[in-house]
Scaffold this motif. Structure first.
Motif, PDB file in Angstrom:
ATOM      1  N   TYR A  23       5.872  11.973   1.756  1.00  0.00           N
ATOM      2  CA  TYR A  23       4.872  10.935   1.512  1.00  0.00           C
ATOM      3  C   TYR A  23       4.764  10.000   2.716  1.00  0.00           C
ATOM      4  N   PRO A  24       3.568   9.529   3.041  1.00  0.00           N
ATOM      5  CA  PRO A  24       3.448   8.476   4.049  1.00  0.00           C
ATOM      6  C   PRO A  24       4.214   7.237   3.600  1.00  0.00           C
ATOM      7  N   ALA A  25       4.794   6.527   4.557  1.00  0.00           N
ATOM      8  CA  ALA A  25       5.619   5.362   4.237  1.00  0.00           C
ATOM      9  C   ALA A  25       4.767   4.243   3.636  1.00  0.00           C
ATOM     10  N   VAL A  46      -5.422   5.337  -1.747  1.00  0.00           N
ATOM     11  CA  VAL A  46      -4.293   4.453  -1.548  1.00  0.00           C
ATOM     12  C   VAL A  46      -4.020   3.693  -2.838  1.00  0.00           C
ATOM     13  N   GLY A  47      -2.761   3.784  -3.302  1.00  0.00           N
ATOM     14  CA  GLY A  47      -2.336   2.959  -4.420  1.00  0.00           C
ATOM     15  C   GLY A  47      -1.871   1.608  -3.909  1.00  0.00           C
ATOM     16  N   ILE A  48      -2.198   0.550  -4.660  1.00  0.00           N
ATOM     17  CA  ILE A  48      -1.902  -0.797  -4.180  1.00  0.00           C
ATOM     18  C   ILE A  48      -1.211  -1.590  -5.278  1.00  0.00           C
ATOM     19  N   ILE A  49      -0.143  -2.280  -4.883  1.00  0.00           N
ATOM     20  CA  ILE A  49       0.488  -3.268  -5.760  1.00  0.00           C
ATOM     21  C   ILE A  49       0.217  -4.639  -5.156  1.00  0.00           C
ATOM     22  N   ASP A  50      -0.461  -5.492  -5.931  1.00  0.00           N
ATOM     23  CA  ASP A  50      -0.736  -6.867  -5.497  1.00  0.00           C
ATOM     24  C   ASP A  50       0.392  -7.771  -5.970  1.00  0.00           C
ATOM     25  N   LEU A  51       0.875  -8.614  -5.076  1.00  0.00           N
ATOM     26  CA  LEU A  51       1.964  -9.523  -5.399  1.00  0.00           C
ATOM     27  C   LEU A  51       1.506 -10.952  -5.178  1.00  0.00           C
ATOM     28  N   PRO A  52       1.888 -11.857  -6.042  1.00  0.00           N
ATOM     29  CA  PRO A  52       1.410 -13.237  -5.957  1.00  0.00           C
ATOM     30  C   PRO A  52       2.077 -14.011  -4.809  1.00  0.00           C
ATOM     31  N   LYS A  53       1.578 -15.232  -4.631  1.00  0.00           N
ATOM     32  CA  LYS A  53       2.117 -16.117  -3.594  1.00  0.00           C
ATOM     33  C   LYS A  53       3.406 -16.760  -4.105  1.00  0.00           C
ATOM     34  N   VAL A  54       4.485 -16.005  -3.994  1.00  0.00           N
ATOM     35  CA  VAL A  54       5.752 -16.447  -4.558  1.00  0.00           C
ATOM     36  C   VAL A  54       6.441 -17.402  -3.572  1.00  0.00           C
ATOM     37  N   PRO A  55       6.736 -18.639  -3.952  1.00  0.00           N
ATOM     38  CA  PRO A  55       7.545 -19.521  -3.083  1.00  0.00           C
ATOM     39  C   PRO A  55       8.960 -18.948  -2.964  1.00  0.00           C
ATOM     40  N   ILE A 106       6.658   3.612  -9.856  1.00  0.00           N
ATOM     41  CA  ILE A 106       6.544   5.055 -10.066  1.00  0.00           C
ATOM     42  C   ILE A 106       5.141   5.445  -9.607  1.00  0.00           C
ATOM     43  N   LEU A 107       5.100   6.445  -8.730  1.00  0.00           N
ATOM     44  CA  LEU A 107       3.846   6.821  -8.089  1.00  0.00           C
ATOM     45  C   LEU A 107       3.551   8.290  -8.333  1.00  0.00           C
ATOM     46  N   GLN A 108       2.269   8.615  -8.229  1.00  0.00           N
ATOM     47  CA  GLN A 108       1.835  10.011  -8.383  1.00  0.00           C
ATOM     48  C   GLN A 108       0.981  10.390  -7.184  1.00  0.00           C
ATOM     49  N   ARG A 109       1.237  11.567  -6.653  1.00  0.00           N
ATOM     50  CA  ARG A 109       0.503  12.001  -5.460  1.00  0.00           C
ATOM     51  C   ARG A 109      -0.963  12.197  -5.803  1.00  0.00           C
ATOM     52  N   THR A 110      -1.820  11.778  -4.860  1.00  0.00           N
ATOM     53  CA  THR A 110      -3.268  11.977  -5.028  1.00  0.00           C
ATOM     54  C   THR A 110      -3.857  12.815  -3.907  1.00  0.00           C
ATOM     55  N   ALA A 111      -3.081  13.029  -2.816  1.00  0.00           N
ATOM     56  CA  ALA A 111      -3.586  13.829  -1.704  1.00  0.00           C
ATOM     57  C   ALA A 111      -2.417  14.294  -0.870  1.00  0.00           C
ATOM     58  N   GLY A 112      -2.652  15.354  -0.094  1.00  0.00           N
ATOM     59  CA  GLY A 112      -1.664  15.829   0.838  1.00  0.00           C
ATOM     60  C   GLY A 112      -0.528  16.590   0.190  1.00  0.00           C
ATOM     61  N   ALA A 113       0.439  16.949   1.038  1.00  0.00           N
ATOM     62  CA  ALA A 113       1.612  17.685   0.583  1.00  0.00           C
ATOM     63  C   ALA A 113       2.779  17.326   1.497  1.00  0.00           C
ATOM     64  N   GLY A 114       3.982  17.680   1.087  1.00  0.00           N
ATOM     65  CA  GLY A 114       5.167  17.398   1.888  1.00  0.00           C
ATOM     66  C   GLY A 114       5.631  15.958   1.712  1.00  0.00           C
ATOM     67  N   HIS A 151       0.832  -1.200   0.000  1.00  0.00           N
ATOM     68  CA  HIS A 151       0.000   0.000   0.000  1.00  0.00           C
ATOM     69  C   HIS A 151       0.867   1.251   0.000  1.00  0.00           C
ATOM     70  N   PHE A 152       0.381   2.261  -0.820  1.00  0.00           N
ATOM     71  CA  PHE A 152       1.051   3.564  -0.883  1.00  0.00           C
ATOM     72  C   PHE A 152       0.015   4.642  -0.580  1.00  0.00           C
ATOM     73  N   PRO A 153      -0.143   5.048   0.693  1.00  0.00           N
ATOM     74  CA  PRO A 153      -1.133   6.070   1.035  1.00  0.00           C
ATOM     75  C   PRO A 153      -0.848   7.391   0.313  1.00  0.00           C
ATOM     76  N   HIS A 154      -1.933   8.049  -0.160  1.00  0.00           N
ATOM     77  CA  HIS A 154      -1.884   9.360  -0.816  1.00  0.00           C
ATOM     78  C   HIS A 154      -1.160   9.316  -2.156  1.00  0.00           C
ATOM     79  N   ARG A 155      -0.991   8.124  -2.680  1.00  0.00           N
ATOM     80  CA  ARG A 155      -0.359   8.002  -4.002  1.00  0.00           C
ATOM     81  C   ARG A 155      -1.047   6.880  -4.794  1.00  0.00           C
ATOM     82  N   ARG A 156      -0.963   7.016  -6.119  1.00  0.00           N
ATOM     83  CA  ARG A 156      -1.440   5.932  -6.975  1.00  0.00           C
ATOM     84  C   ARG A 156      -0.290   5.432  -7.826  1.00  0.00           C
ATOM     85  N   VAL A 157      -0.380   4.175  -8.218  1.00  0.00           N
ATOM     86  CA  VAL A 157       0.684   3.539  -8.981  1.00  0.00           C
ATOM     87  C   VAL A 157       0.470   3.813 -10.453  1.00  0.00           C
ATOM     88  N   ILE A 158       1.467   4.400 -11.078  1.00  0.00           N
ATOM     89  CA  ILE A 158       1.353   4.622 -12.520  1.00  0.00           C
ATOM     90  C   ILE A 158       2.337   3.759 -13.308  1.00  0.00           C
TER      91      ILE A 158
END
Length: 509
Positions: free
Chosen positions: A176-178, A145-154, A166-174, A106-113
């Motif tokens: 980025y939340p971790a 919240v931008g989300i990257i889903d990852l498979p069940k990798v052995p 690469i992410l783009q801000r969708t809310a807030g300033a300053g 999860h990437f709060p205040h950002r979306r995955v591009i």
């Protein structure tokens, strides 16, 4: 609670806690563990362009291929690793079997591009990260919240791979939340892996706990030392032998360092007077002890002895006599008046002046028993040592002194004089000179091999049995079983417990 073994409990806790922490960290929750580490999370300033046209749009795993609006961007690199102690299989991910996705980044205040998989520690993991395996990106627009889903990798133990996004801000300033990983493992956990630089808070907490345990044990150890010393409040008066007085005074001073509750009074004037005082005054006063050079004489049926140490004695002479060694026979002849001039034993031309301790002295009794024997004739009538010094008679003369300090001073000042003293006192005194007996010096080993004859046993006497919680009983325990033994030893005495025959405090083997 007084007998509760708190020190033992603390020792067990001090051992058990690190073991439990290890088991918890590496066997239970740490047995299966996936970690994620954000290795880069940085904003991109200015306009983004690619040297190779079309590369940036290709980072986006789905869409119509149109170039995205690359404004207010950031680049994130996340490492996913198996940092547990066992392998992780696809069945270990705690998500439904019908769901191919095992991890959600999860990437709060950002979306995955745009995103890409990079740096596979094992190329075989690439098969689990192909399109259609569950890998993808999406956006939770309601919560921004931008989300990257990852498979069940052995992943075998130590395996890792990285996600570049690469992410783009969708809310807030300053700042980025971790980024946060949302996932669960069956019988394990998924947690952020902190940098190895610096000290782990958990490690600091464990160290702090162990330091606290050690500190508490140390405090209780000090209390145990005090309890071992007795630490009984009250007053203790010590009387008796002047020869053993310095050792007893030093032992009492050391005892006071551990227990300031005991008040000491010292009234040493001779063994016999000390015994008489304890016999007369201490029937209802357990705070009175007599120290004696040797066993009590007759007439003290109520006094109970406790052996303390084997004490060494020595013959002393005025330095002017010119003699450094005397045989036992020569000493007997001198004290019987048969040798009247030091020339007869290889010394200078001086009449002999015999200095004795007064009757009742434990040191005098030890001298009589060990050096003179029962067949020795009565000592000639004594006069005053001052009179002898003033008149300087040409014939041998005899005088008596009451205490050890007077003996040492008289022999040092009176020409032609000879006397005896506790060895450690004589060795530290100035003026009087010690002499060997038949070539043997006062030493523990010389007594044990029966070559040095002049020694005695120091006793402590009480009137009847002492209450266990009395100052006298506590001090005696300190002398016989505690640090007091070291003090006695430092004065040249041998604690009775260290002798071949400790029950009688005898050097006999």
């Amino acid at each position: 609670m007084k007998d509760f073994p708190l020190d033992t409990v603390l020792a067990i806790i001090g051992i058990a806690v690190p073991i439990l922490a290890f088991v918890w960290e590496f066997v239970l929750v740490g047995r299966k563990r996936l970690g994620y580490r954000v290795q880069m999370d940085t904003p991109v300033t200015g306009e983004i362009e690619s040297v190779f046209p079309g590369v940036l749009p290709q980072l986006r795993p789905e869409g119509d291929g149109a170039a995205p609006d690359l404004q207010d961007l950031s680049v994130v690199l996340v490492r996913i690793e198996n940092n547990g102690i066992t392998d992780v299989d696809s069945s270990d991910y705690a998500s439904p079997d019908t769901d191919n996705v095992g991890l959600h980044l999860h990437f709060p205040h950002r979306r995955v591009i745009g995103m890409a998989v990079t740096e596979l520690s094992d190329d075989a993991m690439g098969d689990s990260l192909e399109p259609g395996t569950g890998i993808g990106c999406r956006e939770d627009a309601q919560h921004r919240v931008g989300i990257i889903d990852l498979p069940k990798v052995p992943m075998d133990r130590g395996d890792h791979y990285k996600i570049l996004a690469i992410l783009q801000r969708t809310a807030g300033a300053g700042e980025y939340p971790a980024p946060v990983m949302r996932a669960k493992l069956k019988g394990g956990r998924v947690a952020e892996t902190r940098s190895r630089i610096g000290t782990s808070p958990r490690l600091l907490a464990l160290i702090g706990f162990l330091v606290a345990v050690i500190a508490v044990q140390f405090v209780f150890g000090l209390n145990d030392d005090k309890n071992a010393a007795g630490c009984v409040s009250g007053k203790l008066t010590l009387v008796g032998s002047t020869a053993f007085e310095p050792a007893i005074r030093d032992a009492a001073a050391e005892y006071g360092k551990h227990c300031a509750k005991t008040q000491f009074d010292f009234e040493f004037d001779s063994s016999d007077r000390g015994l008489s005082r304890v016999d007369e005054e201490s029937k209802d006063n357990p705070g009175l002890l007599a120290i004696s050079d040797g066993p009590k004489g007759v007439g003290y049926p109520n006094l109970i002895p406790r052996t303390l140490a084997m004490s060494l004695f020595t013959m002393i002479v005025n330095p002017g006599v010119g003699v450094h060694d005397l045989s036992t026979r020569q000493i007997r002849d001198i004290y019987a008046g048969r040798i009247d001039n030091w020339q007869l034993v290889g010394g200078t031309d001086l009449p002999v002046r015999v200095v004795n301790r007064a009757l009742g002295s434990g040191t005098r009794e030890a001298f009589r028993q060990r050096m003179l024997g029962d067949d020795q004739p009565l000592t000639p009538v004594a006069t005053s040592c001052r009179t002898i010094a003033a008149t300087n008679p040409p014939s041998p003369a005899f005088c008596e002194v009451p205490v050890t300090a007077d003996m040492l001073k008289t022999v040092a000042d009176l020409p032609g004089s000879i006397g005896y003293s506790e060895y450690s006192d004589a060795a530290k005194a100035s003026g009087a000179q010690t002499v060997t007996i038949a070539g043997h010096a006062p030493a523990r080993d010389q007594v044990l091999d029966h070559t040095y004859p002049f020694w005695s046993v120091e006793y402590a006497y009480s009137n009847g049995e002492l209450p266990a919680d009395s100052p006298a009983a506590a001090f005696l325990r300190f002398l016989t079983d505690g640090i007091g033994k070291d003090v006695l030893r430092s004065h040249g005495n041998t604690p009775c417990g260290e002798l071949p025959n400790p029950t009688t405090c005898s050097p006999d083997k």
